[in-house]
Design a protein around this motif. Structure first.
Motif, PDB file in Angstrom:
ATOM      1  N   UNK A  61       0.805  -1.224   0.000  1.00  0.00           N
ATOM      2  CA  UNK A  61       0.000   0.000   0.000  1.00  0.00           C
ATOM      3  C   UNK A  61       0.833   1.266   0.000  1.00  0.00           C
ATOM      4  N   UNK A  62       2.019   1.219  -0.578  1.00  0.00           N
ATOM      5  CA  UNK A  62       2.868   2.418  -0.637  1.00  0.00           C
ATOM      6  C   UNK A  62       2.963   2.920  -2.079  1.00  0.00           C
ATOM      7  N   UNK A  63       3.212   4.218  -2.242  1.00  0.00           N
ATOM      8  CA  UNK A  63       3.435   4.694  -3.608  1.00  0.00           C
ATOM      9  C   UNK A  63       4.742   4.157  -4.178  1.00  0.00           C
ATOM     10  N   UNK A  64       4.756   3.948  -5.488  1.00  0.00           N
ATOM     11  CA  UNK A  64       5.951   3.388  -6.131  1.00  0.00           C
ATOM     12  C   UNK A  64       6.263   4.184  -7.397  1.00  0.00           C
ATOM     13  N   UNK A  65       7.546   4.351  -7.666  1.00  0.00           N
ATOM     14  CA  UNK A  65       7.979   5.141  -8.814  1.00  0.00           C
ATOM     15  C   UNK A  65       9.100   4.402  -9.537  1.00  0.00           C
ATOM     16  N   UNK A  66       9.030   4.386 -10.863  1.00  0.00           N
ATOM     17  CA  UNK A  66      10.150   3.854 -11.634  1.00  0.00           C
ATOM     18  C   UNK A  66      10.362   4.802 -12.818  1.00  0.00           C
ATOM     19  N   UNK A  67      11.323   4.482 -13.682  1.00  0.00           N
ATOM     20  CA  UNK A  67      11.582   5.338 -14.828  1.00  0.00           C
ATOM     21  C   UNK A  67      11.919   4.497 -16.042  1.00  0.00           C
ATOM     22  N   UNK A  68      11.369   4.870 -17.209  1.00  0.00           N
ATOM     23  CA  UNK A  68      11.631   4.098 -18.437  1.00  0.00           C
ATOM     24  C   UNK A  68      11.579   4.991 -19.668  1.00  0.00           C
ATOM     25  N   UNK A  69      12.172   4.461 -20.740  1.00  0.00           N
ATOM     26  CA  UNK A  69      12.076   5.053 -22.073  1.00  0.00           C
ATOM     27  C   UNK A  69      10.747   4.592 -22.676  1.00  0.00           C
ATOM     28  N   UNK A  70      10.146   5.423 -23.539  1.00  0.00           N
ATOM     29  CA  UNK A  70       8.779   5.103 -23.960  1.00  0.00           C
ATOM     30  C   UNK A  70       8.638   3.781 -24.701  1.00  0.00           C
TER      31      UNK A  70
END
Lengths: 348, 428
Positions: free
Chosen positions: A110-119
């Motif tokens: 139940x925590x916010x999650x963030x990642x990063x990617x190329x489209x």
């Protein structure tokens, strides 16, 4: 107290090597490793990277259920307030691992999650609806900007700040429409857009047209004389008093009502609750919306076999397509199970 | 054709000995105003109340909003076909009590009216939270048919708006706006190189009780036609609609049509504004097709390069919207659409009931299903229990303390598809 952040990275960014180390099993360190060090710096005083979970990309991909479970346990051990995975840039397996662990941690912890990617990373299409995927360059050359954007968004999420639209926050949207106030009114925006379109300049629509699913119609009924036919309606005719509390508009449910033994829907026992049309006539004679009377007549004349014992009804005004699709699927399955051959849909 | 809108700015409204404007305050002689609109035998009683910006007041259920206007110079009278005769309007001078509004209130179709909060979070979404409102609450005679009630209340609202302006016709205008545009030939000669733009004003014409009037004519019986934009300012189009409140075009919206304003503002500079095509939203496929083909044909005959197309309502009018865009684009007329979305309470559903690839320039005026929390107000004008039956409201929406949790669509004018407000749905 500073917020606790856990980072998830692969073997490569943990400094263990490329393909040769891609089968690395999950482990955790009580410190920031690789890009997590810069993340920890960028988070400043308000949040701290309390641990890093590392897993090889091939290990995650080939043992997805075990990897997911083991990584989740390691993350859980730090009791974090937020998870940052990657960024994965255009690395496909890494993108899938980052997306998968983010969605899992979000759902279970139940925590916010963030990642990063190329489209073009396949992880974008798979997971963008369920986690925040910050837009990045295609390779680690874009690391600096990626980490800056990831930490900015993470801090907003940690502090519960209101987010601006996805394109302004720099992440792939999650398929959710939300209301915001523009600087200009709609009329001015429209004329601006039209003038650009006329000049052949680039313009940006505010809503890309949805693609409608094409439903293949069922084959025609072969033996109508013996067919069972059901009535299904979005016209809002329900037993008087609306026992299932179907909403007058924007319906989130439908009702199933027994009409066996009923030859005519009398206004004493049925009514229309529909919020989108004038109900005066429908309430004098509900059959004008849900034609049980005519169907009984045709049934008696032997035009078709049998009128199905139940009708299904909802209100079709302002009802979201997603809800309507769900109603249709459920009603269709129900009717199929009951051996119904055909359906007459009445709308208003 | 030249029209001056002489605006008297109204910052407040109060009861007074006589109906007049003094230093930006609209004084209303309550008894005189009531008796002016009470001569309809269909009314049991007529009452008036006042609501000002910032007050803890909720008005519910709201049927229509009208801006007080009357003609000072030139042919005809405002609201032709209702107040004025059938002479065409749009020339001369018109008095406007800018900042004041008549709000008509009554549970006609029970679930197809909206609400206005004069303060709090609901006020952010609502243009009529910022006007000084004279609220007309009317109780019909027992047994009056709903459509008769609608008609009586519609006419009473127009009369009251005319009465207020007429009584103030000697007031000194604070500012004057001039709207002038000649024949097609004249304008084309003046601006040969500017793109020619026409405006389709799609209107709900699904009556009973879902109707729009043009010079008193029930628009569901017309084929699309052409009017000069100035005619809108004089009340050529009147709302007779009892539909979901957020995106119905009230009479006030028509009188202050922001698309007309915007096209006028740029006329002769960036574009050549050809005119307004009031068009319909038929309930039948053949009617939709006829209207769409007529709209495109009229646009073509006028020589239009582009069209602004606004919707009224949602759901089945989405099909009219698609047809209008499609047929125009195929005829070489570029289009932009103004519409709201019904994306569901969670915003995850597709927002239109129909779509076409030609609608590639779309201005969104918001998701009507988004939930809004509205705190209780100290005073309620009208019938608060109506919220249970409003579109966008459910019985559980009205809590015991008077607070409400409702869909945005219960707030009148909140997602105006004339692009009146600044709201829009965006991806998150």
């Amino acid at each position: 107290m500073a917020y606790k952040v856990v980072c998830y990275i692969n073997q490569f960014f943990a400094g263990m090597g490329g393909e040769e180390a891609a089968h690395q099993e999950p482990f955790a360190k009580r410190e920031p490793l690789g890009p997590a060090m810069q993340i920890n710096f960028l988070l400043g005083d308000e949040a701290e990277v309390v641990g890093t979970v590392v897993c090889g990309d091939s290990y995650y991909g080939e043992n997805i259920e075990i990897a997911r479970e083991r990584c989740l346990e390691l993350i859980k051990g730090f009791s974090p307030d937020l998870l940052i995975a990657g960024p994965a840039f255009n690395a496909g397996r890494y993108g899938v691992a980052c997306g998968d662990i983010c969605v899992t941690a979000g759902e279970i912890l139940g925590i916010p999650t963030v990642t990063g990617m190329y489209y073009e990373n396949p992880g974008v299409e798979l997971y963008s609806n369920k986690t925040f995927i910050v837009k990045t360059a295609d390779s680690a050359r874009g690391m600096k900007d990626a980490l800056q954007n990831i930490t900015t968004l993470s801090l907003k999420l940690l502090k519960g700040q209101k987010l601006r639209p996805a394109e302004e926050e720099g992440y792939f949207h999650r398929g959710i429409r939300k209301n915001f106030f523009y600087e200009e009114n709609g009329a001015k925006r429209a004329v601006d857009m039209l003038l650009k379109k006329l000049k052949g300049e680039l313009f940006k629509t505010e809503y890309e047209m949805p693609t409608f699913k094409k439903i293949t119609p069922a084959k025609p009924v072969k033996d109508i004389k013996n067919a069972t036919i059901a009535l299904v309606s979005s016209g809002g005719v329900v037993p008087k008093g609306n026992p299932d509390r179907i909403r007058v508009s924007s319906a989130e449910s439908y009702g199933k009502y027994d009409i066996s033994g009923i030859d005519d829907l009398s206004p004493e026992i049925f009514e229309s609750i529909h919020g989108g049309y004038d109900r005066v006539w429908a309430n004098k004679d509900p059959d004008v919306v849900l034609p049980v009377d005519v169907m009984r007549q045709l049934e008696k004349e032997g035009v078709f076999g049998k009128l199905y014992d139940y009708v299904y009804t909802t209100t079709g005004t302002g009802t979201s397509v997603a809800n309507a699709e769900r109603f249709g699927k459920e009603i269709g399955e129900d009717l199929k199970k009951a051996g119904v051959d055909a359906v007459i849909l009445t709308s208003t | 054709m030249r029209l001056e809108l002489r605006e008297v700015l109204i910052a407040n409204v109060k009861w007074g000995e006589r109906t007049e404007v003094c230093d930006g305050v609209l004084f209303v002689n309550r008894n005189e105003a009531i008796s002016y609109v009470s001569d309809d035998p269909r009314f049991e009683y007529v009452d008036l109340d006042l609501a000002r910006p910032g007050e803890s007041v909720r008005i519910i259920p709201v049927k229509d909003v009208v801006e007080p206007r009357c003609k000072l110079e030139g042919r005809g009278e405002v609201f032709p076909g209702f107040i004025g005769g059938m002479e065409t309007v749009g020339e001369g001078a018109t008095l406007v009590l800018k900042g004041a509004a008549v709000v008509t209130c009554g549970p006609i179709v029970a679930f197809q009216e909206g609400l206005i909060d004069m303060s709090g979070p609901g006020a952010e979404y609502n243009p009529f939270s910022r006007t000084s409102n004279v609220v007309l609450v009317v109780k019909p005679k027992d047994g009056l048919e709903k459509h008769e009630y609608e008609e009586a209340l519609r006419i009473a609202g127009l009369k009251l708006a005319y009465y207020l302006a007429d009584k103030c016709r000697d007031a000194k205008p604070d500012r004057t706006k001039v709207y002038e545009k000649g024949s097609l030939d004249e304008e084309n000669a003046k601006y040969p190189h500017l793109p020619k733009i026409v405006y389709f004003c799609m209107s709900i014409t699904q009556g009973l009780l879902h109707d729009t009037y043009l010079y008193g004519a029930d628009m569901k019986h017309i084929v699309p036609t052409l009017i000069h934009p100035n005619e809108k300012f004089d009340g050529a189009m009147v709302s007779g609609n009892c539909v979901s409140a957020c995106d119905k075009n009230t009479t006030y919206h028509h009188q202050n049509d922001p698309i007309v304003e915007e096209l006028y503002r740029r006329h002769g500079k960036e574009l050549n504004f050809l005119g307004v095509i009031p068009t319909l939203e038929d309930t039948r496929l053949s009617g939709k097709e006829r209207a769409a083909w007529f709209n495109a044909k009229l646009a073509k005959l006028l020589g239009a390069d582009g069209a602004v197309i606004s919707e009224e309502g949602y759901g089945n009018p989405d099909t009219d919207l698609c047809m209008n865009a499609k047929i125009c684009e195929k005829s070489g007329i570029k289009t932009v659409i103004i519409s709201d979305e019904a994306a569901g309470v969670d915003g995850k559903s597709q927002g239109l009931a129909d779509a076409t690839p030609e609608m590639d320039a779309f201005v969104s005026t918001g998701n009507v299903n988004e939930m809004v929390e509205l705190p209780p107000m100290n005073k309620v004008i009208g019938y608060p229990e109506a919220i249970a039956n409003l579109s966008g409201g459910a019985e559980e929406s009205l809590r015991e303390d008077g607070s409400m949790f409702v869909e945005l669509q219960a707030i009148i004018g909140s997602t105006s598809e004339l692009g009146f407000g600044r709201i829009g749905a965006r991806w998150v």
